[in-house]
Every structure is written in structure tokens, then in C-alpha cells.
Design a protein around this motif. Structure first.
Motif, PDB file in Angstrom:
ATOM      1  N   LYS A  75       0.623  -1.322   0.071  1.00  0.00           N
ATOM      2  CA  LYS A  75      -0.155   0.341   0.182  1.00  0.00           C
ATOM      3  C   LYS A  75       0.503   1.213   0.060  1.00  0.00           C
ATOM      4  N   ASP A  76       0.405   2.498  -0.416  1.00  0.00           N
ATOM      5  CA  ASP A  76       0.662   3.436  -0.587  1.00  0.00           C
ATOM      6  C   ASP A  76       0.306   4.202   0.197  1.00  0.00           C
ATOM      7  N   CYS A 112      -5.261   5.515  -1.614  1.00  0.00           N
ATOM      8  CA  CYS A 112      -3.652   3.848  -2.264  1.00  0.00           C
ATOM      9  C   CYS A 112      -5.331   2.758  -2.112  1.00  0.00           C
TER      10      CYS A 112
END
Length: 183
Positions: A127-128, A154
Motif C-alpha cells: 500500500k501507498d 491507495c
């Protein structure tokens, strides 16, 4: 359609503005919010150190049925506060709740130190996200990609994550959460 948001905190150390400002914005745009916490009277703070009153939780986490909470709410919001986040990540019920939201494909929004709960729940891999800068190493070590901007949204891994760094990002964070809910 009414949007229902679940707000998760511990019983203390909750950064007041990170709870009250998104709450006010969401409620002002028509969302219904429910506060679930590890204790009934939740201690609020300003800048992590200064006591700033209390707020009464609607539901005690220990009494809650996690599947029902997920089914009844469209989004989980996790405010920060260093103590709040540290307490949440040691609570099995809080970890189970955030995992259940992600597994159900429901959005999760976390600000400041709130992403510590996501790290503990093993949800940041791939994940960002962003957080308070001191969590950067924890996020990276847990497999997330940390960014110094906000909000970070995200959608990878089948669920949406919205994050922000600090109270300075509250307006953009609240707007992003409202956009996800269509408010």
C-alpha cells in the motif's frame, strides 16, 4: 443513501482535532458517525501532551460484534494521538476490527499516528500511505511505501486506504474521506 462511519479510538491520548474535525465535516455533509472505543470516557489531548477534555464513546469495543460493525458502516476512521495509536495496536479487538474492514473491502482512513494500527494488523504491505513522519520506518519495514504528502489514497489490495500526516492535513484528509463516501 445515508453514509455511516465508524470511528475507532482507545480510551485516552486521542488527538482532539483529529477526532472532532473529521467528525464535524462528515456529519456536516450528512454522514452518521458511531464512536467505538476501548473505554466509555475517552481522554482527548492537544499536541499529544495537553489534556483537552473527554468524549463519551457510543460503543465499547469489548462489547461490540465486529461483523455487525463492519456490516453497518461504510468506512472506518482512525484518529491519531501517539498514546491512542500505541494503545490501539496492542488491543486484539482493534486489530481484528481494522482487518475485518479491509477484508470486507471497506475503506479505512487513518491520520497521523493512526497508521500504527494498520502496521500491527499487517495491512500496509503493498500500500501507498503516509503518517506522522516518525512512523516512516515502521511503515516501510511493514512493506508499505511511505509518502511525504497528504492525503494519500491507495486502492490496491482490494480496499481503499486514506491517510494523512498530521493535524495540518485535516482539511484535505476530511475532503478525501467525504469524496470516497460520495458526500
Amino acid at each position: 443513501m445515508e453514509s455511516r462511519v465508524l470511528v475507532l479510538t482507545s480510551d485516552g491520548g486521542v488527538e482532539r482535532v483529529e477526532l472532532t474535525e473529521p467528525w464535524r465535516e462528515l456529519e456536516g455533509r450528512g454522514a452518521t458517525l458511531t464512536h467505538v472505543a476501548t473505554g466509555r470516557d475517552v481522554g482527548l489531548v492537544d499536541a499529544d501532551l495537553d489534556a483537552s477534555g473527554t468524549r463519551t464513546a457510543d460503543v465499547l469495543l469489548g462489547d461490540a460484534d465486529v461483523p455487525d460493525l463492519v456490516a453497518e458502516h461504510e468506512l472506518l476512521l482512525v484518529p491519531g494521538g501517539t498514546v491512542n495509536a500505541d494503545r490501539l495496536r496492542t488491543e486484539d479487538g482493534a486489530v481484528a476490527l481494522v482487518r475485518a474492514f479491509a477484508e470486507a473491502g471497506r475503506p479505512v482512513a487513518a491520520i497521523c499516528h493512526g497508521p500504527w494500527l494498520l502496521v500491527e494488523a499487517n495491512l500496509v504491505r503493498g500500500k501507498d500511505l503516509t503518517s506522522f513522519p516518525s512512523l516512516r520506518t515502521d511503515v516501510v519495514n511493514a512493506g508499505g511505501t511511505w509518502h511525504d504528502r497528504a492525503p494519500v489514497i491507495c486502492t490496491r489490495r482490494g480496499w481503499t486506504l486514506v491517510t494523512a500526516r498530521s493535524p495540518e492535513d485535516l482539511e484535505e484528509f476530511s475532503d478525501a474521506v467525504c469524496d470516497i463516501l460520495g458526500l
